[in-house]
Scaffold this active site. Structure first.
Site, PDB file in Angstrom:
ATOM      1  CB  SER A 135      -6.818  -2.552   4.302  1.00 29.24           C
ATOM      2  OG  SER A 135      -6.557  -1.367   4.998  1.00 29.24           O
ATOM      3  CE  LYS A 161      -5.766   0.606   2.354  1.00 28.03           C
ATOM      4  NZ  LYS A 161      -7.025   0.934   1.663  1.00 28.03           N
ATOM      5  CE  LYS A 163      -6.413   1.946   6.251  1.00 27.34           C
ATOM      6  NZ  LYS A 163      -7.122   2.951   5.458  1.00 27.34           N
ATOM      7  CG  ASP A 188      -5.237   4.344   2.877  1.00 22.63           C
ATOM      8  OD1 ASP A 188      -5.161   5.588   2.768  1.00 22.63           O
ATOM      9  OD2 ASP A 188      -6.329   3.731   2.917  1.00 22.63           O
ATOM     10  CD  GLU A 213      -6.224   3.722  -0.336  1.00 16.65           C
ATOM     11  OE1 GLU A 213      -5.547   2.675  -0.263  1.00 16.65           O
ATOM     12  OE2 GLU A 213      -7.414   3.783   0.010  1.00 16.65           O
ATOM     13  CG  ASP A 238     -10.260   6.004  -0.135  1.00 11.06           C
ATOM     14  OD1 ASP A 238     -11.452   6.303  -0.324  1.00 11.06           O
ATOM     15  OD2 ASP A 238      -9.924   5.199   0.765  1.00 11.06           O
ATOM     16  CE  LYS A 262     -12.512   2.871   0.811  1.00 11.07           C
ATOM     17  NZ  LYS A 262     -12.083   3.601   2.010  1.00 11.07           N
ATOM     18  N   GLY A 290     -12.498  -0.850   0.731  1.00 13.29           N
ATOM     19  CA  GLY A 290     -13.387  -1.433   1.733  1.00 13.29           C
ATOM     20  C   GLY A 290     -13.675  -0.455   2.855  1.00 13.29           C
TER      21      GLY A 290
HETATM   22  O1  OSB Z   1      -9.147   4.267   3.656  1.00 14.38           O
HETATM   23  O2  OSB Z   1      -9.484   2.394   2.749  1.00 14.38           O
HETATM   24  C1  OSB Z   1      -9.634   3.156   3.703  1.00 14.38           C
HETATM   25  C2  OSB Z   1     -11.429   1.323   6.564  1.00 14.38           C
HETATM   26  C3  OSB Z   1     -12.218   2.335   7.063  1.00 14.38           C
HETATM   27  C4  OSB Z   1     -12.130   3.585   6.494  1.00 14.38           C
HETATM   28  C5  OSB Z   1     -11.258   3.832   5.431  1.00 14.38           C
HETATM   29  C6  OSB Z   1     -10.476   2.814   4.915  1.00 14.38           C
HETATM   30  C7  OSB Z   1     -10.544   1.544   5.518  1.00 14.38           C
HETATM   31  C8  OSB Z   1      -9.724   0.417   5.103  1.00 14.38           C
HETATM   32  C9  OSB Z   1     -10.240  -0.947   5.443  1.00 14.38           C
HETATM   33  O3  OSB Z   1      -8.632   0.525   4.597  1.00 14.38           O
HETATM   34  C10 OSB Z   1     -10.543  -1.757   4.255  1.00 14.38           C
HETATM   35  C11 OSB Z   1     -11.305  -2.998   4.655  1.00 14.38           C
HETATM   36  O4  OSB Z   1     -10.659  -3.986   4.977  1.00 14.38           O
HETATM   37  O5  OSB Z   1     -12.557  -2.981   4.636  1.00 14.38           O
HETATM   38 MG    MG Z   2      -8.144   4.521   1.795  1.00 10.98          MG
END
Ligand code: OSB
Ligand code: MG
Length: 376
Positions: A135, A161, A163, A188, A213, A238, A262, A290
């Site tokens: 991510s 992925k 953001k 995402d 996402e 999510d 998660k 994550g």
């Molecule tokens: O939306 O998946 C998410 C991190 C913090 C809060 C929300 C998210 C995330 C990530 C990081 O996308 C995923 C990771 O590398 O741990």
């Molecule tokens: Mg997410």
């Protein structure tokens, strides 16, 4: 299992690189670790809250409060048959799934050690290697993002992925897709859009993304169902999915075609398995999300990701992407073809580095069963 001791601690850990999402930038993590001792066996869990209530309503401090004032006093001294019983015992506490998961998961580690099973096997997993993606946080410009994608594709990750948020979306995705025509890409939004952005979001359909996402509100399954009817790209939920009931509502209303599970957000391994099974029965593939976890949380994520319907690459990646030194040994490593080998030793399969944990601890509190106090 006789719960003799619960120890809660907060660690301060600096991320190697800041992580930017649509709701803010994280530099330092405030991580809660839970150690439980039952029948003389120690097990570990991690609370995956953020520092602020921007991803979901929980924070490091709300979890500290709920574990200290409700969960630990309730469980200390109790005898349970299996880790899954924790979910029933804490059912009277509404919400606070991440706080509950931190404690429940420590008991799963203990149960796995007692049964001499790798945690992955105890939760019902079957994969011996899991598929990994990364991510990537929001960057200052598309060129910087393309450069980062090149690095992670080079490291072997199977899915990238990105953001996104309004103003930092189409141009960034276009730049990455132009350089990487074959790479599995997803985006995402962490709830940064509304249904009024539908036409804008339809433009993402041109980039053959694996999924988008959580484009809309964190608690709004209904609007996602409306959006999914109007975009070709698969929606993955999510933030909206905190329980098997949420998963069922999302699936039945057509709000998504993929779900990100998660472990913390759904309340621990027992709930995660239910969400997994509900998705599996309905042909909805899942993957492991994550929360910028330290090693203990990462190890639990690996175990969960071995369940059979985890067929898409997850956001579970190498320790070294986050930390100069992780709190477990060995650290989590990713193979050149973008997988993690699932440990085969009993329990979590990684050893917690107690000295390092002690060094990083900024506060600690524990609860001992009365019998234990009496015998010292
Ligand atoms: O939306 O998946 C998410 C991190 C913090 C809060 C929300 C998210 C995330 C990530 C990081 O996308 C995923 C990771 O590398 O741990
Ligand atoms: Mg997410």
């Amino acid at each position: 299992m006789n719960i003799e001791l619960i120890a809660l601690r907060e660690l301060k850990m600096r991320l190697k690189a800041p992580f930017e999402t649509s709701f803010g930038i994280t530099h330092n993590r405030r991580i809660l670790l839970v150690e439980v001792v039952a029948d003389g066996v120690s097990g570990w869990g991690e609370v995956t809250t953020g520092e602020t209530p921007s991803y979901n309503p929980e924070t490091t401090d709300t979890a500290w409060h709920v574990i200290s004032d409700f969960i630990a006093p309730l469980l200390t001294g109790k005898t349970i048959d299996s880790a899954a019983d924790v979910a029933t015992l804490v059912a009277g506490i509404r919400g606070h799934e991440m706080a509950k998961a931190g404690v429940e998961n420590a008991l799963w580690d203990i149960e796995a050690q007692q049964k001499r099973l790798p945690l992955a096997k105890l939760v019902g997993g079957s994969w011996d290697e899991i598929r990994c993606g990364v991510s990537l946080g929001i960057r200052e410009n598309p060129e910087a993002l393309v450069k980062k994608v090149a690095e992670e594709v080079g490291n072997g990750y199977q899915r990238i992925k990105l953001k996104i948020k309004p103003g930092k979306d189409l141009e960034y995705v276009a730049a990455v897709r132009k350089e990487f025509s074959e790479t599995q890409l997803s985006v995402d939004a962490n709830s940064a859009y509304t249904l009024e952005d539908t036409e804008h979001l339809q433009k993402l359909d041109g980039f053959h993304l694996l999924m988008i996402e959580q484009p809309l509100r964190w608690d709004d399954i209904h609007s996602h169902a409306k959006l999914q009817k109007q975009i070709k790209t698969a929606i993955c939920l999510d933030e909206c999915i905190n329980s098997v009931n949420d998963a069922q509502a999302a699936i039945e209303s057509g709000a998504c075609r993929i779900i990100n599970i998660k472990l913390g957000r759904v309340g621990g391994h027992s709930s995660a398995r239910k969400v997994h099974d509900m998705c599996w029965q309905n042909n909805i593939p899942v993957w492991c999300g994550g929360m910028l976890e330290a090693g203990v949380g990462r190890a639990h994520n690996i175990a969960m990701s071995t369940l059979p319907n985890f067929t898409l690459p997850g956001d579970v990646s190498a320790s070294a992407r986050y930390w100069d030194e992780d709190i477990i040994e060995p650290e989590v490593e990713v193979t050149p073809h973008g997988t993690i080998h699932v440990p085969t030793t009993p329990g979590l399969g990684y050893k917690v580095k107690r000295e390092l944990v002690e060094k990083l601890t900024v506060r600690k509190r524990d609860w001992a069963a009365a019998t234990m106090l009496a015998t010292g």
